[in-house]
Write an enzyme that holds these catalytic residues in place. Structure first.
Site, PDB file in Angstrom:
ATOM      1  N   HIS A 285      74.354  -1.913  34.359  1.00 59.14           N
ATOM      2  CA  HIS A 285      74.013  -2.936  33.234  1.00 59.14           C
ATOM      3  C   HIS A 285      74.765  -2.605  32.034  1.00 59.14           C
ATOM      4  O   HIS A 285      74.531  -3.445  31.094  1.00 59.14           O
ATOM      5  CB  HIS A 285      72.480  -2.991  33.234  1.00 59.14           C
ATOM      6  CG  HIS A 285      71.881  -3.472  34.350  1.00 59.14           C
ATOM      7  ND1 HIS A 285      72.001  -4.893  34.890  1.00 59.14           N
ATOM      8  CD2 HIS A 285      70.864  -2.792  35.185  1.00 59.14           C
ATOM      9  CE1 HIS A 285      71.340  -4.935  35.924  1.00 59.14           C
ATOM     10  NE2 HIS A 285      70.509  -3.813  36.272  1.00 59.14           N
TER      11      HIS A 285
ATOM     12  N   ASP B  73      73.584  -3.964  44.596  1.00 58.39           N
ATOM     13  CA  ASP B  73      72.413  -3.954  43.988  1.00 58.39           C
ATOM     14  C   ASP B  73      71.850  -5.430  43.792  1.00 58.39           C
ATOM     15  O   ASP B  73      72.535  -6.290  43.571  1.00 58.39           O
ATOM     16  CB  ASP B  73      72.618  -3.159  42.534  1.00 58.39           C
ATOM     17  CG  ASP B  73      71.032  -3.022  41.968  1.00 58.39           C
ATOM     18  OD1 ASP B  73      70.559  -1.602  41.828  1.00 58.39           O
ATOM     19  OD2 ASP B  73      70.533  -3.896  41.307  1.00 58.39           O
TER      20      ASP B  73
ATOM     21  N   HIS C 256      70.393  -6.703  41.480  1.00 53.06           N
ATOM     22  CA  HIS C 256      70.557  -7.213  40.047  1.00 53.06           C
ATOM     23  C   HIS C 256      72.127  -7.174  39.680  1.00 53.06           C
ATOM     24  O   HIS C 256      72.970  -6.581  40.271  1.00 53.06           O
ATOM     25  CB  HIS C 256      70.067  -6.344  39.221  1.00 53.06           C
ATOM     26  CG  HIS C 256      68.495  -6.097  39.207  1.00 53.06           C
ATOM     27  ND1 HIS C 256      67.972  -5.054  39.852  1.00 53.06           N
ATOM     28  CD2 HIS C 256      67.311  -7.012  38.778  1.00 53.06           C
ATOM     29  CE1 HIS C 256      66.643  -5.274  39.835  1.00 53.06           C
ATOM     30  NE2 HIS C 256      66.159  -6.231  39.281  1.00 53.06           N
TER      31      HIS C 256
ATOM     32  N   ASP D 117      67.669  -2.113  46.023  1.00 55.09           N
ATOM     33  CA  ASP D 117      66.540  -3.009  45.616  1.00 55.09           C
ATOM     34  C   ASP D 117      66.612  -4.372  46.150  1.00 55.09           C
ATOM     35  O   ASP D 117      65.560  -5.100  45.877  1.00 55.09           O
ATOM     36  CB  ASP D 117      66.520  -2.989  44.073  1.00 55.09           C
ATOM     37  CG  ASP D 117      67.482  -3.048  43.348  1.00 55.09           C
ATOM     38  OD1 ASP D 117      68.838  -3.294  43.984  1.00 55.09           O
ATOM     39  OD2 ASP D 117      67.525  -2.954  42.023  1.00 55.09           O
TER      40      ASP D 117
END
Ligand SMILES: [Zn+2]
Length: 309
Positions: free
Chosen positions: A125, A162, A164, A245
């Site tokens: 991120h 991931d 996200h 995740d």
């Protein structure tokens, strides 16, 4: 197989009840140690600021470090996402996480090895000048830029499974044809980027997943929208942002992967690396917040990464 990690990565504390906690890495390491995987643990070195600055301006990194408190914890962002925290022991954890990837890059390129970086804080991120989503330095991006600079590599692929979207990685390479970025992620979900029409200069491949996506649907979409594009790109090295995740047990998302899906996903990436990249893969731990799911999924991931002789 080599695994880079460091005790400093266990010292980063984000506050009680924060999902990004040291127990994540502890459960991964104990799961690896009690498995029958043949691994060599190496200590992650501290990243040199010179190399970090291939991605993030030195001033920006120094500013982050200037926020590090003498005691307690502080957030680097404003509400509502004030969950990217610094504690007194943050600096070395951040630099070890990045240093792991740099050290792995050297070995992987020279010896055609596959390497896993068991580190925290995660990185995908982190944008050029913005820490967010528990991330400060974009570990995978620094490794990519380092490989390009050091070894004059033309084409690097970053595959991010991931749950996200890696807004930082996408932002860093958005106009860079030499790096392909392929990401599967639940959408809409934090950080909000990663729509399929965000394509960069034809080098960004976003596969959006609806909440409730099953294993079978995930594998098909990932193959169609990420792996096919990366195979066509013919990378000389593949870097993985390995977040776990998208597991059905994860508390931060709503995708229903089983632990052994991480074997299939990783194996498909390794097949592309064997075709185009002399087998070179460097994988970086990103997210994954259910300890049981993490400790199972990591073994599946490493079993697919390990050399098959
Ligand atoms: Zn994540």
């Amino acid at each position: 197989m080599i695994i880079y990690t460091h005790d400093d990565c266990l010292k980063k504390f984000n506050g009680n009840n924060h999902p990004e906690r040291k127990e994540r890495l502890e459960s991964i390491l104990s799961s690896i140690k009690s498995s029958n995987l043949k691994v060599e643990f190496k200590e992650a070195p501290l990243a040199e600021l010179e190399i970090v600055s291939l991605v993030h301006p030195k001033k920006h990194i120094e500013q982050i470090f200037s926020y590090i408190p003498k005691e307690g914890i502080v957030g680097v962002e404003n509400e509502p996402y004030a969950d990217t925290m610094l504690c007194p022991d943050s600096k070395n954890a951040i630099l070890r996480s990045c240093g792991a990837g740099i050290a792995a890059a050297k070995i992987s390129w020279v010896k055609n090895e596959r390497i896993f970086c068991a580190v925290r804080p995660p990185g995908h991120h982190a944008e050029t000048i913005r820490a967010n989503g528990f991330c400060f330095i974009n570990n995978v991006a620094v490794a990519a830029r380092y490989l390009q600079k050091q070894y004059e590599i033309n084409k690097i692929a970053i595959i991010d499974f991931d749950v996200h979207h890696g807004n930082g990685t996408q932002e860093i390479f958005y106009k860079d044809q030499s790096v392909a970025y392929g990401s599967s992620h639940e959408f809409p979900l934090f950080p909000g980027t990663g729509a399929e029409n965000e394509t960069g200069v034809g080098n960004i491949f976003n596969a959006t997943l609806k909440a409730g996506t099953s294993s079978k649907e995930f594998i098909a979409i990932f193959d169609q929208k990420v792996l096919k594009a990366i195979d066509k790109f013919k990378p000389e090295v593949i870097l993985i942002s390995a977040g776990f995740d998208a597991h059905k047990s994860d508390p931060l998302a709503n995708i229903y992967l089983e632990s052994d899906d991480f074997f299939k996903i990783t194996k498909n990436i390794v097949d592309i690396a064997n075709t185009h990249s002399n087998g070179r893969v460097i994988s970086f731990l990103e997210g994954g917040y259910d300890l049981q799911a993490l400790s199972e999924s990591i073994i599946e991931h490493l079993n697919a990464l390990k050399p098959h002789v």
